[in-house]
Design an enzyme around this catalytic site. Structure first.
Site, PDB file in Angstrom:
ATOM      1  N   THR A 103       0.815  -1.208   0.000  1.00 20.62           N
ATOM      2  CA  THR A 103       0.000   0.000   0.000  1.00 20.62           C
ATOM      3  C   THR A 103       0.855   1.268   0.000  1.00 20.62           C
ATOM      4  O   THR A 103       2.013   1.239   0.426  1.00 20.62           O
ATOM      5  CB  THR A 103      -0.896  -0.024   1.262  1.00 20.62           C
ATOM      6  OG1 THR A 103      -1.480   1.260   1.448  1.00 20.62           O
ATOM      7  CG2 THR A 103      -0.109  -0.352   2.524  1.00 20.62           C
ATOM      8  N   ASP A 104       0.234   2.381  -0.411  1.00 25.80           N
ATOM      9  CA  ASP A 104       0.923   3.680  -0.337  1.00 25.80           C
ATOM     10  C   ASP A 104       1.064   4.156   1.107  1.00 25.80           C
ATOM     11  O   ASP A 104       1.861   5.046   1.396  1.00 25.80           O
ATOM     12  CB  ASP A 104       0.175   4.743  -1.164  1.00 25.80           C
ATOM     13  CG  ASP A 104      -1.297   4.931  -0.797  1.00 25.80           C
ATOM     14  OD1 ASP A 104      -1.793   4.252   0.112  1.00 25.80           O
ATOM     15  OD2 ASP A 104      -1.948   5.788  -1.439  1.00 25.80           O
ATOM     16  N   GLU A 105       0.280   3.539   2.024  1.00 23.54           N
ATOM     17  CA  GLU A 105       0.239   4.067   3.393  1.00 23.54           C
ATOM     18  C   GLU A 105       1.547   3.865   4.140  1.00 23.54           C
ATOM     19  O   GLU A 105       1.788   4.501   5.167  1.00 23.54           O
ATOM     20  CB  GLU A 105      -0.933   3.439   4.165  1.00 23.54           C
ATOM     21  CG  GLU A 105      -2.229   3.658   3.416  1.00 23.54           C
ATOM     22  CD  GLU A 105      -3.499   3.413   4.201  1.00 23.54           C
ATOM     23  OE1 GLU A 105      -3.460   3.473   5.436  1.00 23.54           O
ATOM     24  OE2 GLU A 105      -4.527   3.168   3.549  1.00 23.54           O
ATOM     25  N   TYR A 136      -2.060  -0.473  10.920  1.00 20.91           N
ATOM     26  CA  TYR A 136      -2.167  -1.155   9.616  1.00 20.91           C
ATOM     27  C   TYR A 136      -0.939  -0.847   8.760  1.00 20.91           C
ATOM     28  O   TYR A 136      -0.276  -1.754   8.251  1.00 20.91           O
ATOM     29  CB  TYR A 136      -3.441  -0.705   8.896  1.00 20.91           C
ATOM     30  CG  TYR A 136      -3.438  -1.022   7.399  1.00 20.91           C
ATOM     31  CD1 TYR A 136      -3.441  -2.338   6.953  1.00 20.91           C
ATOM     32  CD2 TYR A 136      -3.414   0.004   6.444  1.00 20.91           C
ATOM     33  CE1 TYR A 136      -3.419  -2.631   5.589  1.00 20.91           C
ATOM     34  CE2 TYR A 136      -3.392  -0.283   5.082  1.00 20.91           C
ATOM     35  CZ  TYR A 136      -3.397  -1.596   4.656  1.00 20.91           C
ATOM     36  OH  TYR A 136      -3.370  -1.896   3.308  1.00 20.91           O
ATOM     37  N   LYS A 167       2.066  -3.395   7.374  1.00 23.40           N
ATOM     38  CA  LYS A 167       2.378  -3.589   5.948  1.00 23.40           C
ATOM     39  C   LYS A 167       3.838  -3.207   5.682  1.00 23.40           C
ATOM     40  O   LYS A 167       4.531  -3.858   4.893  1.00 23.40           O
ATOM     41  CB  LYS A 167       1.446  -2.750   5.061  1.00 23.40           C
ATOM     42  CG  LYS A 167      -0.003  -3.190   5.060  1.00 23.40           C
ATOM     43  CD  LYS A 167      -0.243  -4.576   4.476  1.00 23.40           C
ATOM     44  CE  LYS A 167      -0.040  -4.640   2.987  1.00 23.40           C
ATOM     45  NZ  LYS A 167      -0.467  -5.968   2.437  1.00 23.40           N
TER      46      LYS A 167
END
Ligand code: NAD
Ligand code: TYD
Length: 356
Positions: free
Chosen positions: A132-134, A158, A162
């Protein structure tokens, strides 16, 4: 044969359906069917011998090892994860378990299996990790979009889980030579997304005349990508991506949450005119913000474009219309997935937010 993990969830199921429709090779699909996994997403493949569904946990190394020895996949495409930021705030342990320990378990079993392959198969094998970009943290309004070399700065449990998984994947390439590829993608939307995430939650609530809970001032920005475009990017990265590399995937479509919610409301005003609710935007309710809420994400997908020739095909405006139409046509699917456990989640996440 490829092994997909998490293929009963939102993106995984879209990927499996897309794969079976466009590739010749079969798919083994390992999914533990958490609240977010729904075998109904794959009902159209029931009679298709090219899809083998296995209910199980990626943390179960015995099972993963058996599956790899039995099916001898040429690639693993790893979607399985706990994926909702708000749930990670209420209960981070599951996120560490599946996203970190689960990815580690999968990497260990993949490495053991890969080491038994002959050299040409070893070269061809891929472990594609969907991220993810997060992991990159939050951008200011005028900051340039995230690139593959932006330092990691995850802010939610989260995102941190990741990021940890991404680091393990990187290390398995660097240390053991496992041919890994990591893709970091922006926010997806489209059919089959569990209605806890912004877009499906707002569509379902608006269609049912319920309040539309916008966190904080509604000016947080996300870069939206239609799920079919993400699936196409993953297939391309699997085929032509270079081992050891990471690829950013994004929609080049930054929107504030309010823009997204208002766009959904305008589509519903058109599709579902109602004298009781002439403007669905009147349902918008500002509620208490998410703790640690990232302000802005934006992806620079220039490497995907330059190296692999990938571009998103769907525009946000048309993709959103398709998505709203899909939900309105599949309210039975919504009914099926919004069980008692879903209602408990809504209570846990929204009851104490009140109005901002
Ligand atoms: P999702 O929550 O809809 O689906 C996750 C799937 O994984 C479910 O089917 C669930 O049953 C399965 N699963 C969970 N834990 C498991 C375990 N221990 N063993 C086996 N299966 C397990 O998630 P999604 O939105 O489809 O996201 C898929 C992947 O894409 C995730 O890795 C996520 O981090 C990543 N991603 C998502 C987005 C997005 O906008 N949704 C954006 C970028 C990246
Ligand atoms: P979400 O779909 O949870 O994705 P992520 O947090 O991974 O980007 O949320 C997207 C944006 O929408 C995020 O800024 C939080 C906001 N949001 C709301 O305002 N209200 C809601 O009820 C939800 C679920 C999200």
């Amino acid at each position: 044969m490829i092994l997909v993990t998490g293929g009963a969830g939102f993106i995984g199921a879209n990927f499996v359906l897309d794969w079976v429709a466009s590739e010749k090779s079969p798919v083994a699909n390992l999914d533990k069917l958490s609240y977010a996994g729904n075998p109904g997403n794959l009902v159209s493949l029931k009679q298709d011998a090219r899809h083998i569904f296995v209910k199980g946990d990626i943390c179960d190394r015995t099972l993963v090892g058996q599956l790899l020895r039995e099916h001898k996949p040429a690639a693993i495409v790893h979607f399985a994860a706990e994926s909702h930021v708000d749930r990670s705030i209420h209960g981070p342990a599951e996120f560490v378990q599946t996203n970190v320990i689960g990815t580690f378990s999968l990497l260990e079993e993949a490495r053991a299996y890969w080491s038994t392959l002959a050299a040409p198969e070893q070269d061809r094998f891929r472990f594609l990790h969907v991220s993810t970009d997060e992991v990159y943290g939050s951008l200011g309004r005028d900051d340039p979009a995230f690139t593959e070399s932006t330092p990691y700065a995850p802010n939610s449990p989260y995102a941190a889980s990741k990021a940890a998984a991404d680091h393990l994947v990187r290390a398995y390439h660097h240390t053991y030579g496992l041919p890994t590829i990591t893709t970091n993608c922006s926010n997806n939307y489209g059919p089959l997304q569990f209605p806890e995430k912004l877009i499906p939650l707002m569509i379902v609530n608006a269609a049912q005349g319920k309040p539309l809970p916008v966190y904080g001032d509604g000016l947080n920005v996300r870069d939206w990508l239609y799920v079919g475009d993400h699936c196409a990017a993953v297939r391309l990265a699997l085929r032509r991506g270079r081992p050891g590399e990471t690829y950013n995937i994004g929609g080049n479509s930054e929107k504030t949450n309010l823009e997204v919610v208002n766009a959904i409301c305008a589509i519903l005003d058109e599709f579902r005119p109602s004298s009781l609710i002439p403007h669905h935007s009147s349902l918008i309710t500002y509620v208490k913000d998410r703790p640690g809420h990232d302000r802005r994400y934006a992806m620079n997908a220039g490497k995907m474009a330059a190296e692999l020739g990938w571009q998103p095909a769907e525009r946000f405006e048309t993709g959103l219309r398709r998505t709203v139409e899909w939900y309105l046509d599949h309210m039975d699917w919504v009914e099926n997935v919004t069980s008692g456990a879903y209602r408990n989640w809504l209570h846990l996440n929204y009851a104490d937010r009140g109005q901002a």
